[in-house]
Motif scaffolding. Structure first.
Motif, short mmCIF file in Angstrom:
data_model
loop_
_atom_site.label_atom_id
_atom_site.label_comp_id
_atom_site.label_asym_id
_atom_site.label_seq_id
_atom_site.Cartn_x
_atom_site.Cartn_y
_atom_site.Cartn_z
N LEU A 160 0.93 -1.21 0.06
CA LEU A 160 -0.10 -0.06 0.00
C LEU A 160 0.83 1.25 -0.09
N GLY A 161 2.30 1.20 -0.13
CA GLY A 161 3.00 2.38 -0.02
C GLY A 161 3.35 3.01 1.46
N LEU A 162 2.82 2.26 2.37
CA LEU A 162 3.07 2.97 3.86
C LEU A 162 4.36 2.48 4.40
N LEU A 163 5.11 1.87 3.77
CA LEU A 163 6.22 1.31 4.33
C LEU A 163 7.10 0.85 3.23
N LYS A 164 8.55 1.35 3.14
CA LYS A 164 9.40 1.15 1.93
C LYS A 164 10.70 0.27 2.68
N LYS A 198 13.39 0.71 12.94
CA LYS A 198 13.06 1.68 11.95
C LYS A 198 11.97 1.34 11.20
N ALA A 199 11.54 0.39 10.69
CA ALA A 199 10.60 0.12 9.92
C ALA A 199 9.21 0.51 10.77
N LEU A 200 9.17 0.41 12.01
CA LEU A 200 8.03 0.70 12.75
C LEU A 200 8.01 2.18 12.95
N ALA A 201 8.89 2.78 12.82
CA ALA A 201 8.81 4.29 12.90
C ALA A 201 8.50 4.75 11.58
N GLU A 202 8.63 4.35 10.70
CA GLU A 202 8.28 4.65 9.41
C GLU A 202 6.74 4.52 9.22
N LEU A 203 6.37 3.17 9.60
CA LEU A 203 4.87 3.00 9.52
C LEU A 203 4.03 3.70 10.44
N ASP A 204 4.67 4.09 11.69
CA ASP A 204 4.00 4.87 12.50
C ASP A 204 3.60 6.25 11.93
N ALA A 205 4.67 6.71 11.24
CA ALA A 205 4.59 8.16 10.93
C ALA A 205 3.52 8.26 9.85
N ASN A 206 3.49 7.48 8.87
CA ASN A 206 2.65 7.17 7.75
C ASN A 206 1.20 6.91 8.35
N LEU A 207 1.07 5.97 9.48
CA LEU A 207 -0.43 5.82 10.00
C LEU A 207 -0.84 7.17 10.63
N ARG A 208 0.14 7.65 11.36
CA ARG A 208 -0.27 8.90 12.06
C ARG A 208 -0.96 10.16 11.03
N LYS A 209 -0.64 9.89 10.09
CA LYS A 209 -1.02 11.26 8.83
C LYS A 209 -2.46 10.59 8.51
N LEU A 210 -2.80 9.42 8.85
CA LEU A 210 -4.19 8.96 8.33
C LEU A 210 -5.08 9.27 9.57
N ASP A 211 -4.56 8.91 10.78
CA ASP A 211 -5.32 9.32 11.99
C ASP A 211 -4.42 9.50 13.24
N PRO A 212 -4.21 10.69 13.51
CA PRO A 212 -3.15 11.07 14.58
C PRO A 212 -3.65 10.42 15.85
#
Length: 256
Positions: free
Chosen positions: A212-216, A223-237
């Protein structure tokens, strides 16, 4: 699959709605703490269940239920009141690499947490940061093993500051903290908020997030968790981890 942020949010919100309901419990390890009504029983049953939550889900549920039988279906009372002789019965327990010695160590460490540190919620709340509980997990592990312990048991509590995604503890924290009246998560820890949670990142949720492009990032690590977190927070902080239901459901139930 590249969706615009608004489309992605709509798509995932629909999946959250589909999976975040009591039917989800029937096939999920969260059913084990759902057998209890007292806060301390729920949080101890949940912690022990989450600890062994890897591998086949059916065997996780069966073995977590065996744990509850060994604790006389009264986890809090057993943890706080047991005598050393009561621990011998736990020696027979085994789930993958988590054995009877580990189980006994966990009961002793939990007793220490309740007697010396005001319980599980207080320990996780103490070092919480506004948008993260990863430092809290690190500090929790230190307290958990500050009593005499077996070196081998330490691997059963992850440490995000040692690069772990800490999937099982993050899942446990979701169970305890999220409170959306959907009947799945418990929301019994009022001192912490869903905004502080991180998504339980495993093979399924990681693969779906990448599609889905939420994680590269390729590895499922801190580090992956931090990246996914940041993207999910954009959808619902305020409640980023509700999307765990969508990612998990898409991966496990839909083979996305």
């Amino acid at each position: 699959m590249k969706l615009k942020t608004s489309e992605l949010k709509t798509f995932l919100d629909e999946k959250v709605h589909l999976y975040n309901n009591p039917k989800f419990i029937e096939s999920d390890p969260i059913q084990v703490p759902h057998q209890f009504s007292k806060k301390e029983d729920i949080e101890i049953a949940g912690f022990l269940t989450a600890t062994i939550a890897w591998g086949n889900r059916k065997s996780i549920i069966n073995n977590a239920n065996k744990m509850m039988v060994l604790l006389d279906h009264a986890p809090y009372e057993f943890v706080t009141q047991h005598q050393d002789s009561d621990l011998e019965a736990l020696q027979s327990f085994v789930h993958r690499t988590f054995n009877g010695d580990d189980f006994i160590q966990f009961i002793k460490s939990l007793q220490h947490i309740y007697k010396m540190h005001n319980g599980l919620e207080a320990v996780f709340a103490k070092h919480a940061e506004p948008n993260s509980l990863q430092q809290s997990i690190h500090e929790f592990k230190k307290l958990f093993f500050e009593i005499p312990h077996l070196e081998r048991t330490k691997k059963h509590v992850s440490d995000p500051l040692k690069k772990s995604a800490a999937k099982r503890i993050n899942m446990y924290l979701r169970w305890m903290i999220r409170n959306d009246n959907a009947g799945v998560d418990f929301g019994i820890w009022d001192s912490l908020s869903p905004a502080q949670l991180s998504c339980p990142l495993d093979v399924h949720s990681g693969n779906v997030a990448r599609k889905l492009g939420l994680l590269k990032r390729k590895q499922n690590d801190a580090k992956a968790l931090a990246e996914l977190d940041a993207n999910l927070r954009k959808l619902d902080p305020n409640d980023p981890v509700k999307y765990d239901f969508a990612l998990f459901g898409l991966g496990v139930f839909e083979g996305f």
